[in-house]
Design a protein around this motif. Structure first.
Motif, short mmCIF file in Angstrom:
data_model
loop_
_atom_site.label_atom_id
_atom_site.label_comp_id
_atom_site.label_asym_id
_atom_site.label_seq_id
_atom_site.Cartn_x
_atom_site.Cartn_y
_atom_site.Cartn_z
N VAL A 1 0.65 -0.81 0.27
CA VAL A 1 0.44 -0.13 -0.29
C VAL A 1 1.17 0.64 -0.06
O VAL A 1 1.95 1.51 0.86
CB VAL A 1 -1.33 -0.03 1.41
CG1 VAL A 1 -1.68 1.16 1.40
CG2 VAL A 1 -2.24 -1.06 1.50
N PRO A 2 0.74 2.39 -0.83
CA PRO A 2 1.28 3.29 -1.01
C PRO A 2 1.27 4.52 0.36
O PRO A 2 0.49 4.26 0.79
CB PRO A 2 1.43 3.58 -1.92
CG PRO A 2 -0.26 3.23 -3.08
CD PRO A 2 -0.25 2.10 -2.28
N LYS A 3 2.12 4.34 0.72
CA LYS A 3 2.16 5.46 1.20
C LYS A 3 2.27 7.06 1.50
O LYS A 3 2.54 7.26 -0.10
CB LYS A 3 3.13 5.66 2.49
CG LYS A 3 4.08 4.37 2.97
CD LYS A 3 5.08 4.39 3.87
CE LYS A 3 5.07 2.42 4.20
NZ LYS A 3 5.20 1.58 3.66
#
Length: 100
Positions: free
Chosen positions: A96-98
């Motif tokens: 999951v991209p931050k």
């Protein structure tokens, strides 16, 4: 530091390692944030899991160089289950991209 020589010593080693980790965690939290608890005033339960992982990992590393300790540990399946689940959860979380 004495290495565990029997089952009671093994559990005492794990307990001492967990307590040592938790004390270090709370000192670091206090230095960094100025408080011991989370922002909401709660108890960070993940630190207990982290302390168990730390203590057991140290014990397994000691077992590499001290066969008697590895013999006392015996079946490492419970640790491998925890480590495996933590590894999978961490890897999935990393997908999951931050918002950096």
């Amino acid at each position: 530091m004495n290495l565990p020589a029997d089952e009671n010593g093994l559990y005492a080693f794990v307990m001492f390692g967990m307590l040592l980790y938790l004390v270090a965690h709370y000192i670091a939290r206090r230095i960094k944030t100025g408080r011991f608890s989370t922002k909401s005033g709660g108890f960070p339960i993940t630190s207990v899991f982290d302390s168990a992982t730390f203590s057991t990992s140290v014990l397994l590393l000691v077992g590499i160089v001290e066969p008697k300790v590895l013999e006392l540990i015996g079946n490492t399946k419970p640790f491998l289950i925890i480590a495996g689940i933590a590894g999978v959860a961490y890897s999935v979380h990393a997908l999951v991209p931050k918002d950096d």
